[in-house]
Design an enzyme around this catalytic site. Structure first.
Site, PDB file in Angstrom:
ATOM      1  N   GLU A  58      93.583  49.910  74.876  1.00 48.79           N
ATOM      2  CA  GLU A  58      95.310  49.723  74.891  1.00 48.79           C
ATOM      3  C   GLU A  58      94.771  49.727  76.419  1.00 48.79           C
ATOM      4  OE1 GLU A  58      93.558  52.759  74.048  1.00 48.79           O
ATOM      5  OE2 GLU A  58      94.858  54.157  72.337  1.00 48.79           O
ATOM      6  N   THR A  96      53.607  56.346  63.564  1.00 52.68           N
ATOM      7  CA  THR A  96      53.816  54.584  63.771  1.00 52.68           C
ATOM      8  C   THR A  96      53.124  53.704  64.649  1.00 52.68           C
ATOM      9  OG1 THR A  96      55.818  55.101  62.274  1.00 52.68           O
ATOM     10  CG2 THR A  96      55.833  52.842  63.839  1.00 52.68           C
ATOM     11  N   GLY A 155      57.630  56.405  60.403  1.00 49.93           N
ATOM     12  CA  GLY A 155      57.380  55.985  59.235  1.00 49.93           C
ATOM     13  C   GLY A 155      56.876  56.005  58.130  1.00 49.93           C
ATOM     14  N   GLU A 182      62.929  54.321  62.158  1.00 49.38           N
ATOM     15  CA  GLU A 182      62.144  53.120  62.120  1.00 49.38           C
ATOM     16  C   GLU A 182      61.407  53.414  60.836  1.00 49.38           C
ATOM     17  OE1 GLU A 182      62.081  49.750  64.242  1.00 49.38           O
ATOM     18  OE2 GLU A 182      63.886  49.562  65.081  1.00 49.38           O
ATOM     19  N   TRP A 184      53.872  42.617  60.130  1.00 47.15           N
ATOM     20  CA  TRP A 184      54.956  42.041  59.598  1.00 47.15           C
ATOM     21  C   TRP A 184      55.265  41.872  58.252  1.00 47.15           C
ATOM     22  CZ3 TRP A 184      58.079  44.650  62.616  1.00 47.15           C
ATOM     23  CH2 TRP A 184      58.155  44.038  64.346  1.00 47.15           C
TER      24      TRP A 184
HETATM   25  N1  LIG Z   1      57.059  48.822  56.992  1.00 52.43           N
HETATM   26  C1  LIG Z   1      58.354  48.762  57.573  1.00 52.43           C
HETATM   27  O1  LIG Z   1      59.289  49.188  58.067  1.00 52.43           O
HETATM   28  C2  LIG Z   1      57.323  50.756  58.342  1.00 52.43           C
HETATM   29  C3  LIG Z   1      57.815  50.687  59.387  1.00 52.43           C
HETATM   30  C4  LIG Z   1      57.147  52.032  59.940  1.00 52.43           C
HETATM   31  C5  LIG Z   1      55.913  52.561  60.472  1.00 52.43           C
HETATM   32  N2  LIG Z   1      55.407  51.611  58.857  1.00 52.43           N
HETATM   33  C6  LIG Z   1      54.307  52.340  58.481  1.00 52.43           C
HETATM   34  O2  LIG Z   1      54.614  53.433  58.327  1.00 52.43           O
HETATM   35  C7  LIG Z   1      52.709  54.085  58.283  1.00 52.43           C
HETATM   36  C8  LIG Z   1      53.152  55.154  58.952  1.00 52.43           C
HETATM   37  O3  LIG Z   1      53.648  56.078  58.529  1.00 52.43           O
HETATM   38  P1  LIG Z   1      52.638  57.069  58.719  1.00 52.43           P
HETATM   39  O4  LIG Z   1      53.506  58.068  57.370  1.00 52.43           O
HETATM   40  O5  LIG Z   1      51.967  57.743  58.902  1.00 52.43           O
HETATM   41  O6  LIG Z   1      53.700  58.576  60.001  1.00 52.43           O
HETATM   42  P2  LIG Z   1      55.561  58.389  61.256  1.00 52.43           P
HETATM   43  O7  LIG Z   1      56.047  59.092  59.189  1.00 52.43           O
HETATM   44  O8  LIG Z   1      55.753  57.103  61.721  1.00 52.43           O
HETATM   45  O9  LIG Z   1      55.241  59.620  61.668  1.00 52.43           O
HETATM   46  C9  LIG Z   1      54.343  60.777  61.034  1.00 52.43           C
HETATM   47  C10 LIG Z   1      53.694  61.492  61.942  1.00 52.43           C
HETATM   48  O10 LIG Z   1      55.490  61.928  62.802  1.00 52.43           O
HETATM   49  C11 LIG Z   1      54.870  63.473  63.119  1.00 52.43           C
HETATM   50  N3  LIG Z   1      56.580  64.157  62.377  1.00 52.43           N
HETATM   51  C12 LIG Z   1      57.486  63.181  61.887  1.00 52.43           C
HETATM   52  N4  LIG Z   1      58.203  64.402  61.541  1.00 52.43           N
HETATM   53  C13 LIG Z   1      57.835  65.814  61.600  1.00 52.43           C
HETATM   54  C14 LIG Z   1      58.449  66.909  62.879  1.00 52.43           C
HETATM   55  N5  LIG Z   1      59.330  67.306  61.252  1.00 52.43           N
HETATM   56  N6  LIG Z   1      57.678  67.564  63.024  1.00 52.43           N
HETATM   57  C15 LIG Z   1      56.944  67.120  64.163  1.00 52.43           C
HETATM   58  N7  LIG Z   1      56.769  66.237  63.547  1.00 52.43           N
HETATM   59  C16 LIG Z   1      56.768  64.993  62.855  1.00 52.43           C
HETATM   60  C17 LIG Z   1      54.397  63.733  62.703  1.00 52.43           C
HETATM   61  O11 LIG Z   1      53.646  64.240  63.585  1.00 52.43           O
HETATM   62  P3  LIG Z   1      51.859  64.560  64.052  1.00 52.43           P
HETATM   63  O12 LIG Z   1      51.335  64.841  62.728  1.00 52.43           O
HETATM   64  O13 LIG Z   1      51.574  63.963  65.084  1.00 52.43           O
HETATM   65  O14 LIG Z   1      53.067  66.791  64.362  1.00 52.43           O
HETATM   66  C18 LIG Z   1      53.540  63.064  61.617  1.00 52.43           C
HETATM   67  O15 LIG Z   1      52.137  63.057  61.676  1.00 52.43           O
HETATM   68  C19 LIG Z   1      52.095  52.822  59.098  1.00 52.43           C
HETATM   69  O16 LIG Z   1      50.999  52.090  57.934  1.00 52.43           O
HETATM   70  C20 LIG Z   1      53.372  52.038  59.398  1.00 52.43           C
HETATM   71  O17 LIG Z   1      52.195  50.457  59.669  1.00 52.43           O
HETATM   72  C21 LIG Z   1      56.010  51.033  58.478  1.00 52.43           C
END
Ligand SMILES: NC(=O)c1ccc[n+]([C@@H]2O[C@H](COP(=O)([O-])OP(=O)(O)OC[C@H]3O[C@@H](n4cnc5c(N)ncnc54)[C@H](OP(=O)(O)O)[C@@H]3O)[C@@H](O)[C@H]2O)c1
Length: 404
Positions: free
Chosen positions: A67, A217, A328, A326, A191
């Site tokens: 405003e 990630t 993973g 974002e 990507w």
């Molecule tokens: N295409 C896309 O848009 C995109 C974007 C991002 C990633 N990616 C891909 O996704 C993959 C990675 O995914 P991801 O499943 O391995 O990993 P993520 O989801 O990035 O991370 C998982 C980790 O985050 C932590 N975490 C998540 N929730 C939690 C909670 N409630 N409490 C404590 N810690 C928590 C844990 O770490 P700790 O186990 O260490 O505790 C868990 O292992 C890769 O291949 C990547 O290239 C793709």
């Protein structure tokens, strides 16, 4: 408060302009709402068409409210004129003075309000004060859209957590990436989507207070998580806060986001067990927050597993109103399962990744279609050869919706 009483035919046009102005503040005003305003000369009844004299918006926290910003070019004087404002003017002293005082001092004759302030402590106060001072006040023009514009502000006020956007780049078969194996350790190309989609993702980052990712990630992609826009689109140097959820502190000290502007959320247990690592992170400018373990047994609590809802409340406590996750895969699964996503922006790339693709959302287990998370108000946009699918996330009731 007399919703939509006294509305004039052109009110929506000027409210639309005020809403467009408000958008310029997106990503800069938290924990304040987005607000836009225009001052209009309505003229005498039946005379020339109304004209806009000035406009303004709440640019960032601590700056003029919309405003006052709209009144400034008029030297804070607008006798007999009409103010259109997307959100009810404030009637309390906060970081700036009361907007109702500025409106009264300027000599405004009519005020048209989009939505009432959703803050229960102040709702209706501004409208009542203006009416008591003899100003004609119309409330509720484009109210639903004005409310939607401040969805994060409302979410935060009512639940203490930010509005959550799920952002992912996906293959046609819903995979996030190729699994890392011996053969593709280098994982190029990283990507899935092309430059137009990536640019759009940077625009989104620019509009959000913080970007959240899981530790997996960081380990696999080593992202920077900064906003990188061409100079023509850059508003300022601000960067969103980078937040890593890392219960077991697996983030390497050498990762690219290890520095100022990063918040690492981990477990209290991990902080206690590894004080020298915590000190190393802090010496690099990384902020570390240790949270207690999840109490809910369905989260299979270990001392390193955090309750996603508690994580989001911690972000809300830091006045973050809009957070974009974002990924993973695991983190998307946890937030979807906990019904903590409000909105999605899914960038679909025209390729298949097959059985060695990383599936989106492990841990999301559904017994029936009716329980599935789904998107409503779906929008799509072609970005080069990719498609952006956006919408509001809903939980349950999908089949019923399809039949209706
Ligand atoms: N295409 C896309 O848009 C995109 C974007 C991002 C990633 N990616 C891909 O996704 C993959 C990675 O995914 P991801 O499943 O391995 O990993 P993520 O989801 O990035 O991370 C998982 C980790 O985050 C932590 N975490 C998540 N929730 C939690 C909670 N409630 N409490 C404590 N810690 C928590 C844990 O770490 P700790 O186990 O260490 O505790 C868990 O292992 C890769 O291949 C990547 O290239 C793709």
């Amino acid at each position: 408060l007399g919703y939509a009483v006294g509305v004039r035919a052109y009110d929506a046009v000027f409210m639309e302009q005020a809403m467009a102005l408000a958008e310029h503040g997106r990503g800069r005003t938290s924990p304040n709402p987005l607000v836009g305003a225009v001052i209009v000369d309505e003229g005498e009844e039946g005379a020339a068409a109304p004209i806009v004299l000035s406009g303004g918006y709440h640019e960032r926290l601590g700056a003029d409210h919309a405003e006052v910003a709209a009144l400034r070019p008029l030297a804070l004087r607008a006798p007999g004129k009409t103010l259109y404002v997307t959100l009810e003017p404030c009637n309390h002293v906060g970081r700036t003075g009361k907007c109702t005082d500025a409106i009264l001092a300027a000599g405004i004759r009519r005020v048209v309000v989009g939505a009432l302030d959703p803050n229960p402590r102040v709702t209706g106060g501004g409208v009542t004060r203006l009416r008591q001072a003899g100003i004609e006040v119309t409330v509720g023009v484009l109210a639903e859209r004005c409310h939607h514009q401040n969805r994060g502000y409302r979410r935060w006020l009512h639940s203490g957590r930010p509005h959550m956007l799920m952002k992912a780049a996906l293959s046609i078969d819903g995979k996030l990436a190729l699994m890392a194996t011996g053969e593709n350790q280098t994982r190029a190309p990283l990507w899935l989507t092309g430059s137009a989609a990536q640019q759009q993702a940077h625009r989104l980052r620019d509009q959000y207070d913080a970007i959240l990712v899981g530790a997996g990630t960081v380990l696999s992609d080593d992202p920077l998580l900064t906003t990188r826009l061409p100079a023509s689109e850059r508003r300022d140097e601000r960067q969103p806060l980078r937040v890593v959820l890392d219960g077991a502190l697996r983030t390497p000290l050498s990762s690219r986001l290890c520095g100022p502007g990063t918040l690492l959320i981990t477990s209290e247990a991990e902080c206690r067990a590894r004080p020298s690592l915590v000190a190393e992170f802090r010496s690099r400018g990384v902020e570390i927050l240790g949270l207690p373990p999840a109490l809910n047994s369905s989260l299979q609590a270990s001392s390193q597993t955090l309750d996603p809802a508690a994580v989001l409340r911690a972000l809300g406590d830091r006045n973050l109103l809009y957070v974009m996750c974002e990924g993973g895969a695991t983190l998307h699964g946890k937030l979807l399962s906990a019904e903590l996503y409000d909105e999605a922006a899914l960038f679909i790339a025209p390729l298949f990744l097959g059985e060695r693709g990383v599936a989106l959302g492990p841990g999301l287990r559904l017994d029936q279609l009716a329980a599935a998370p789904w998107l409503s108000e779906v929008r799509q946009e072609q970005l080069g050869s990719d498609v952006l699918l956006g919408g509001t996330l809903r939980y349950g009731g999908f089949a019923a919706k399809k039949e209706s």
